[in-house]
Design a protein around this motif. Sequence first.
Motif, mmCIF file in Angstrom:
data_model
loop_
_atom_site.group_PDB
_atom_site.id
_atom_site.type_symbol
_atom_site.label_atom_id
_atom_site.label_comp_id
_atom_site.label_asym_id
_atom_site.label_seq_id
_atom_site.Cartn_x
_atom_site.Cartn_y
_atom_site.Cartn_z
ATOM 1 N N ARG A 1 35.596 11.396 48.814
ATOM 2 C CA ARG A 1 35.461 10.089 49.467
ATOM 3 C C ARG A 1 33.992 9.682 49.409
ATOM 4 N NH1 ARG A 1 37.683 12.347 54.910
ATOM 5 N NH2 ARG A 1 36.285 13.953 54.101
ATOM 6 N N LEU A 2 33.717 8.568 48.759
ATOM 7 C CA LEU A 2 32.351 8.152 48.474
ATOM 8 C C LEU A 2 31.996 6.867 49.214
ATOM 9 C CD1 LEU A 2 32.504 8.707 44.603
ATOM 10 C CD2 LEU A 2 31.664 10.320 46.329
ATOM 11 N N GLY A 3 30.746 6.779 49.657
ATOM 12 C CA GLY A 3 30.263 5.570 50.307
ATOM 13 C C GLY A 3 28.878 5.212 49.816
ATOM 14 N N TYR A 4 28.436 4.024 50.188
ATOM 15 C CA TYR A 4 27.113 3.565 49.740
ATOM 16 C C TYR A 4 26.464 2.748 50.850
ATOM 17 C CZ TYR A 4 23.570 2.855 46.184
ATOM 18 O OH TYR A 4 22.402 2.914 45.480
ATOM 19 N N VAL B 1 27.639 10.078 50.711
ATOM 20 C CA VAL B 1 27.155 8.708 50.855
ATOM 21 C C VAL B 1 25.834 8.579 50.110
ATOM 22 C CG1 VAL B 1 26.370 6.918 52.452
ATOM 23 C CG2 VAL B 1 28.274 8.423 53.099
ATOM 24 N N GLY B 2 25.751 7.640 49.212
ATOM 25 C CA GLY B 2 24.506 7.349 48.508
ATOM 26 C C GLY B 2 23.717 6.285 49.242
ATOM 27 N N ILE B 3 22.413 6.472 49.319
ATOM 28 C CA ILE B 3 21.519 5.457 49.893
ATOM 29 C C ILE B 3 20.435 5.179 48.858
ATOM 30 C CG2 ILE B 3 19.982 4.830 51.776
ATOM 31 C CD1 ILE B 3 21.322 6.872 53.532
ATOM 32 N N GLY B 4 20.357 3.950 48.401
ATOM 33 C CA GLY B 4 19.358 3.634 47.391
ATOM 34 C C GLY B 4 19.425 2.190 46.952
ATOM 35 N N ALA B 5 18.579 1.870 46.000
ATOM 36 C CA ALA B 5 18.515 0.517 45.462
ATOM 37 C C ALA B 5 19.768 0.197 44.658
ATOM 38 C CB ALA B 5 17.279 0.364 44.585
ATOM 39 N N ALA C 1 20.702 6.092 42.978
ATOM 40 C CA ALA C 1 21.817 6.576 43.796
ATOM 41 C C ALA C 1 23.137 5.984 43.317
ATOM 42 C CB ALA C 1 21.589 6.249 45.267
ATOM 43 N N PHE C 2 23.125 4.689 42.928
ATOM 44 C CA PHE C 2 24.350 4.083 42.406
ATOM 45 C C PHE C 2 24.827 4.823 41.163
ATOM 46 C CE2 PHE C 2 26.485 1.454 39.315
ATOM 47 C CZ PHE C 2 27.549 0.950 40.053
ATOM 48 N N GLY D 1 36.187 2.344 43.967
ATOM 49 C CA GLY D 1 36.757 2.927 45.167
ATOM 50 C C GLY D 1 35.716 3.469 46.122
ATOM 51 N N VAL D 2 34.513 2.887 46.090
ATOM 52 C CA VAL D 2 33.406 3.337 46.936
ATOM 53 C C VAL D 2 33.346 2.473 48.192
ATOM 54 C CG1 VAL D 2 30.890 3.634 47.083
ATOM 55 C CG2 VAL D 2 32.099 4.184 44.955
ATOM 56 N N ASP D 3 33.337 3.100 49.359
ATOM 57 C CA ASP D 3 33.246 2.368 50.617
ATOM 58 C C ASP D 3 31.896 1.656 50.697
ATOM 59 O OD1 ASP D 3 34.427 2.117 53.528
ATOM 60 O OD2 ASP D 3 32.292 2.555 53.733
ATOM 61 N N ARG D 4 31.908 0.369 51.031
ATOM 62 C CA ARG D 4 30.659 -0.408 51.040
ATOM 63 C C ARG D 4 30.455 -1.165 52.350
ATOM 64 N NH1 ARG D 4 31.620 -5.831 50.148
ATOM 65 N NH2 ARG D 4 33.495 -6.470 48.986
#
Length: 316
Positions: free
Chosen positions: A76-79, A4-8, A61-62, A101-104
């Motif tokens: 499996r990727l999320g943001y 999971v990425g966390i960022g701007a 992060a994106f 395909g990134v969970d948002r």
Amino acid sequence: MDIVGIGALNLDLIVDSASVAGVAARWEPGIEHRVDDPAIMSALLDEVRVARPAIAFGGSAFNSINALSRTGSGLRLGYVGVAGRPAAPGFSVLDRLDELGVDRQFVRRDDEHLGGVCVSLLNDGERTLITHAGANRHLTLDGVVPYLTRSRLIHVTSFFDDRSPALLRAVLADVKRLAPAVLVSVDPGHVWSASTDPDVAGILRLADYVLVNRRERDALAHLELDETMLVKRPDGIEIVPGGNVAHEPLPAGEIVDATGAGDVFAAGPLLMLARDPGRLADGVALGLRLARHSLRHPGDTGHDGFAALRSGMLGE
């Protein structure tokens, strides 16, 4: 989620410094600058648009999550972040996350504020970033802890406002308390590396891995961090502790676009940390290969080649 990425979440406007010499002369080259005043940023954008910049989705992060998606690894990727009003028509970051395909489910839509904007000035492979946080200043993390505790790895990059570090520190502390096996990586960038905010220091101390360049490592020296550190250098990556992964720099004449190359590199070690942390050096080598490929293409137009690079290097 695996990662999971966390960022701007930003739109990047990418332009050669020579085409906007008056703009470039006003900013110290090679680092990231923060612009809080919307009027100043609006005036800057008017100057830059004359040079017809390339426009791409961005945010550190994106960029890493985008690169990870394009490796075809099946992770499996999320943001987690905030999507403001697009700064250019037809550029919806929410649509782009869906395409990747990134969970948002924890990307909050904010139609009240303009999305983040980053002007990237390129000069012989060096980039100067001028960033306006926009909607990114309104990060909310309500209900996100259970989501993060079910991930393998959380990758955190900097926010430029004064309130987000405290929110992130509290959330990461809860995640580590509830699920100690979840790995945390942090790429602080120039702004967080130079920060004296105790919450930024707290985030870095909660990390298992810190990704920096040499200037950022020097700025963080006073914190005496115990985490594994990946230090980006022109001749490779220094793994502290653990040695080096050598790399032959790409000749300046072959570099088309250096924007986000460090974020693309991060996709390699992040991929391997989510799969097998014992093979970190292999992930670093993959990251270097991905970044080298990316440097030869504008924006993310070269990312379609990432799957072949991954399968070739990892024998898949």
